[in-house]
Design a protein around this motif. Structure first.
Motif, PDB file in Angstrom:
ATOM      1  N   ALA A  92       0.831  -1.212   0.000  1.00  0.00           N
ATOM      2  CA  ALA A  92       0.000   0.000   0.000  1.00  0.00           C
ATOM      3  C   ALA A  92       0.863   1.259   0.000  1.00  0.00           C
ATOM      4  O   ALA A  92       0.608   2.192  -0.781  1.00  0.00           O
ATOM      5  CB  ALA A  92      -0.937  -0.007   1.207  1.00  0.00           C
ATOM      6  N   ILE A  93       1.892   1.304   0.829  1.00  0.00           N
ATOM      7  CA  ILE A  93       2.753   2.490   0.901  1.00  0.00           C
ATOM      8  C   ILE A  93       3.518   2.673  -0.399  1.00  0.00           C
ATOM      9  O   ILE A  93       3.666   3.789  -0.901  1.00  0.00           O
ATOM     10  CB  ILE A  93       3.713   2.396   2.112  1.00  0.00           C
ATOM     11  N   TYR A  94       3.991   1.578  -0.972  1.00  0.00           N
ATOM     12  CA  TYR A  94       4.690   1.652  -2.260  1.00  0.00           C
ATOM     13  C   TYR A  94       3.788   2.292  -3.308  1.00  0.00           C
ATOM     14  O   TYR A  94       4.196   3.211  -4.024  1.00  0.00           O
ATOM     15  CB  TYR A  94       5.122   0.248  -2.699  1.00  0.00           C
ATOM     16  N   LEU A  95       2.570   1.821  -3.399  1.00  0.00           N
ATOM     17  CA  LEU A  95       1.624   2.347  -4.400  1.00  0.00           C
ATOM     18  C   LEU A  95       1.268   3.808  -4.124  1.00  0.00           C
ATOM     19  O   LEU A  95       1.189   4.622  -5.052  1.00  0.00           O
ATOM     20  CB  LEU A  95       0.374   1.477  -4.453  1.00  0.00           C
ATOM     21  N   VAL A  96       1.067   4.146  -2.858  1.00  0.00           N
ATOM     22  CA  VAL A  96       0.749   5.535  -2.503  1.00  0.00           C
ATOM     23  C   VAL A  96       1.895   6.459  -2.909  1.00  0.00           C
ATOM     24  O   VAL A  96       1.676   7.508  -3.530  1.00  0.00           O
ATOM     25  CB  VAL A  96       0.437   5.668  -0.995  1.00  0.00           C
ATOM     26  N   LEU A  97       3.123   6.076  -2.572  1.00  0.00           N
ATOM     27  CA  LEU A  97       4.271   6.920  -2.919  1.00  0.00           C
ATOM     28  C   LEU A  97       4.443   7.036  -4.431  1.00  0.00           C
ATOM     29  O   LEU A  97       4.782   8.103  -4.948  1.00  0.00           O
ATOM     30  CB  LEU A  97       5.550   6.374  -2.280  1.00  0.00           C
ATOM     31  N   MET A  98       4.182   5.948  -5.138  1.00  0.00           N
ATOM     32  CA  MET A  98       4.286   5.973  -6.589  1.00  0.00           C
ATOM     33  C   MET A  98       3.287   6.973  -7.183  1.00  0.00           C
ATOM     34  O   MET A  98       3.632   7.778  -8.053  1.00  0.00           O
ATOM     35  CB  MET A  98       4.034   4.580  -7.148  1.00  0.00           C
ATOM     36  N   VAL A  99       2.066   6.942  -6.696  1.00  0.00           N
ATOM     37  CA  VAL A  99       1.029   7.851  -7.183  1.00  0.00           C
ATOM     38  C   VAL A  99       1.370   9.300  -6.815  1.00  0.00           C
ATOM     39  O   VAL A  99       1.268  10.209  -7.644  1.00  0.00           O
ATOM     40  CB  VAL A  99      -0.360   7.454  -6.630  1.00  0.00           C
ATOM     41  N   VAL A 100       1.819   9.518  -5.588  1.00  0.00           N
ATOM     42  CA  VAL A 100       2.145  10.875  -5.135  1.00  0.00           C
ATOM     43  C   VAL A 100       3.261  11.468  -5.993  1.00  0.00           C
ATOM     44  O   VAL A 100       3.172  12.615  -6.452  1.00  0.00           O
ATOM     45  CB  VAL A 100       2.534  10.885  -3.636  1.00  0.00           C
ATOM     46  N   PHE A 101       4.315  10.691  -6.235  1.00  0.00           N
ATOM     47  CA  PHE A 101       5.421  11.219  -7.032  1.00  0.00           C
ATOM     48  C   PHE A 101       5.055  11.342  -8.507  1.00  0.00           C
ATOM     49  O   PHE A 101       5.602  12.179  -9.216  1.00  0.00           O
ATOM     50  CB  PHE A 101       6.698  10.403  -6.823  1.00  0.00           C
ATOM     51  N   LYS A 102       4.130  10.544  -8.971  1.00  0.00           N
ATOM     52  CA  LYS A 102       3.630  10.688 -10.348  1.00  0.00           C
ATOM     53  C   LYS A 102       2.854  12.004 -10.472  1.00  0.00           C
ATOM     54  O   LYS A 102       3.011  12.750 -11.433  1.00  0.00           O
ATOM     55  CB  LYS A 102       2.737   9.494 -10.713  1.00  0.00           C
ATOM     56  N   ILE A 103       2.030  12.296  -9.476  1.00  0.00           N
ATOM     57  CA  ILE A 103       1.263  13.546  -9.466  1.00  0.00           C
ATOM     58  C   ILE A 103       2.196  14.746  -9.320  1.00  0.00           C
ATOM     59  O   ILE A 103       2.009  15.773  -9.965  1.00  0.00           O
ATOM     60  CB  ILE A 103       0.199  13.527  -8.342  1.00  0.00           C
ATOM     61  N   ALA A 104       3.222  14.612  -8.473  1.00  0.00           N
ATOM     62  CA  ALA A 104       4.170  15.710  -8.256  1.00  0.00           C
ATOM     63  C   ALA A 104       4.930  16.046  -9.532  1.00  0.00           C
ATOM     64  O   ALA A 104       5.352  17.174  -9.727  1.00  0.00           O
ATOM     65  CB  ALA A 104       5.156  15.345  -7.143  1.00  0.00           C
ATOM     66  N   GLY A 105       5.062  15.073 -10.413  1.00  0.00           N
ATOM     67  CA  GLY A 105       5.707  15.315 -11.698  1.00  0.00           C
ATOM     68  C   GLY A 105       7.207  15.151 -11.643  1.00  0.00           C
ATOM     69  O   GLY A 105       7.811  15.007 -10.592  1.00  0.00           O
ATOM     70  N   ARG A 106       7.793  15.190 -12.824  1.00  0.00           N
ATOM     71  CA  ARG A 106       9.234  14.974 -12.939  1.00  0.00           C
ATOM     72  C   ARG A 106      10.032  16.147 -12.411  1.00  0.00           C
ATOM     73  O   ARG A 106      11.197  16.014 -12.099  1.00  0.00           O
ATOM     74  CB  ARG A 106       9.602  14.689 -14.382  1.00  0.00           C
ATOM     75  N   ARG A 107       9.403  17.301 -12.309  1.00  0.00           N
ATOM     76  CA  ARG A 107      10.124  18.458 -11.794  1.00  0.00           C
ATOM     77  C   ARG A 107      10.634  18.173 -10.390  1.00  0.00           C
ATOM     78  O   ARG A 107      11.695  18.630  -9.995  1.00  0.00           O
ATOM     79  CB  ARG A 107       9.215  19.684 -11.777  1.00  0.00           C
ATOM     80  N   ALA A 108       9.895  17.391  -9.630  1.00  0.00           N
ATOM     81  CA  ALA A 108      10.308  17.035  -8.278  1.00  0.00           C
ATOM     82  C   ALA A 108      11.610  16.241  -8.273  1.00  0.00           C
ATOM     83  O   ALA A 108      12.319  16.219  -7.269  1.00  0.00           O
ATOM     84  CB  ALA A 108       9.213  16.227  -7.585  1.00  0.00           C
ATOM     85  N   LEU A 109      11.938  15.615  -9.386  1.00  0.00           N
ATOM     86  CA  LEU A 109      13.157  14.816  -9.466  1.00  0.00           C
ATOM     87  C   LEU A 109      14.350  15.615  -9.981  1.00  0.00           C
ATOM     88  O   LEU A 109      15.474  15.136  -9.937  1.00  0.00           O
ATOM     89  CB  LEU A 109      12.921  13.620 -10.408  1.00  0.00           C
ATOM     90  N   MET A 110      14.119  16.817 -10.481  1.00  0.00           N
ATOM     91  CA  MET A 110      15.180  17.572 -11.144  1.00  0.00           C
ATOM     92  C   MET A 110      16.324  17.957 -10.217  1.00  0.00           C
ATOM     93  O   MET A 110      17.463  17.621 -10.460  1.00  0.00           O
ATOM     94  CB  MET A 110      14.611  18.840 -11.776  1.00  0.00           C
ATOM     95  N   GLN A 111      16.012  18.706  -9.197  1.00  0.00           N
ATOM     96  CA  GLN A 111      17.046  19.244  -8.326  1.00  0.00           C
ATOM     97  C   GLN A 111      16.517  19.188  -6.906  1.00  0.00           C
ATOM     98  O   GLN A 111      15.338  19.427  -6.667  1.00  0.00           O
ATOM     99  CB  GLN A 111      17.340  20.703  -8.679  1.00  0.00           C
ATOM    100  N   MET A 112      17.413  18.912  -5.977  1.00  0.00           N
ATOM    101  CA  MET A 112      16.977  18.850  -4.596  1.00  0.00           C
ATOM    102  C   MET A 112      17.388  20.139  -3.875  1.00  0.00           C
ATOM    103  O   MET A 112      18.566  20.461  -3.792  1.00  0.00           O
ATOM    104  CB  MET A 112      17.572  17.635  -3.888  1.00  0.00           C
ATOM    105  N   THR A 113      16.407  20.852  -3.390  1.00  0.00           N
ATOM    106  CA  THR A 113      16.659  22.048  -2.603  1.00  0.00           C
ATOM    107  C   THR A 113      16.614  21.673  -1.124  1.00  0.00           C
ATOM    108  O   THR A 113      16.311  20.524  -0.780  1.00  0.00           O
ATOM    109  CB  THR A 113      15.581  23.117  -2.880  1.00  0.00           C
ATOM    110  N   SER A 114      16.877  22.616  -0.256  1.00  0.00           N
ATOM    111  CA  SER A 114      16.804  22.360   1.192  1.00  0.00           C
ATOM    112  C   SER A 114      15.396  21.920   1.570  1.00  0.00           C
ATOM    113  O   SER A 114      15.217  20.992   2.373  1.00  0.00           O
ATOM    114  CB  SER A 114      17.157  23.623   1.979  1.00  0.00           C
ATOM    115  N   PHE A 115      14.393  22.569   0.999  1.00  0.00           N
ATOM    116  CA  PHE A 115      13.010  22.209   1.275  1.00  0.00           C
ATOM    117  C   PHE A 115      12.738  20.765   0.855  1.00  0.00           C
ATOM    118  O   PHE A 115      12.085  20.016   1.573  1.00  0.00           O
ATOM    119  CB  PHE A 115      12.054  23.160   0.546  1.00  0.00           C
ATOM    120  N   ASP A 116      13.248  20.378  -0.315  1.00  0.00           N
ATOM    121  CA  ASP A 116      13.039  19.014  -0.805  1.00  0.00           C
ATOM    122  C   ASP A 116      13.676  17.987   0.120  1.00  0.00           C
ATOM    123  O   ASP A 116      13.113  16.923   0.360  1.00  0.00           O
ATOM    124  CB  ASP A 116      13.610  18.853  -2.213  1.00  0.00           C
TER     125      ASP A 116
END
Length: 148
Positions: free
Chosen positions: A9-33
């Motif tokens: 369940a957690i795997y699927l939830v995280l997969m959906v959340v990061f899919k919704i967040a989009g690829r921009r979330a994977l681009m660069q990691m800021t302090s907030f990230d």
């Protein structure tokens, strides 16, 4: 069995959340990230293990997560369209020095993001010098310089 279902369940939830967040979330990691990632990992750990902090429970959770990840890997490899659904497809953001603004809006990528990748990867400082800028499946932007 509860540990296996929690992990799935957690795997699927995280997969959906990061899919919704989009690829921009994977681009660069800021302090907030980084802070967000730490909070997510702590919440995930609690949800995965519940009150069972045993080595057996942790091992079962880890094995479940690895098996589920392998399963998705096989699905992506052998079923057409699954990889595009899960990981997305590359998106052209710049073509022959021209911004494709509708694609940029869909991907939540700014002009500044593209130019940062162009400067860092290719030493390009003008949009006209970019033949293609492509948002890859992993969130990075590939820059193909225009030939002179």
């Amino acid at each position: 069995m509860e540990m296996v279902l929690r992990a799935l369940a957690i795997y699927l939830v995280l997969m959906v959340v990061f899919k919704i967040a989009g690829r921009r979330a994977l681009m660069q990691m800021t302090s907030f990230d980084l802070i967000l990632l730490l909070i997510i990992s702590e919440a995930t750990q609690q949800a995965l293990l519940g009150n069972d902090f045993s080595v057996t429970g942790a091992a079962l959770t880890i094995i479940t997560l690895v098996v589920v990840d392998m399963l998705f890997g096989y699905l992506k490899r052998y079923l057409p369209g699954v990889e595009a659904t899960i990981d997305g497809t590359p998106v052209i953001l710049v073509e022959n020095g021209r911004l494709l603004e509708n694609k940029m809006k869909q991907a939540d990528i700014s002009y500044d993001d593209i130019m940062a990748f162009a400067r860092n990867g290719q030493g390009i400082d003008k949009l006209a010098d970019i033949k293609y800028a492509i948002l890859e499946q992993n969130g990075h932007i590939s820059i193909i310089p225009a030939t002179k």
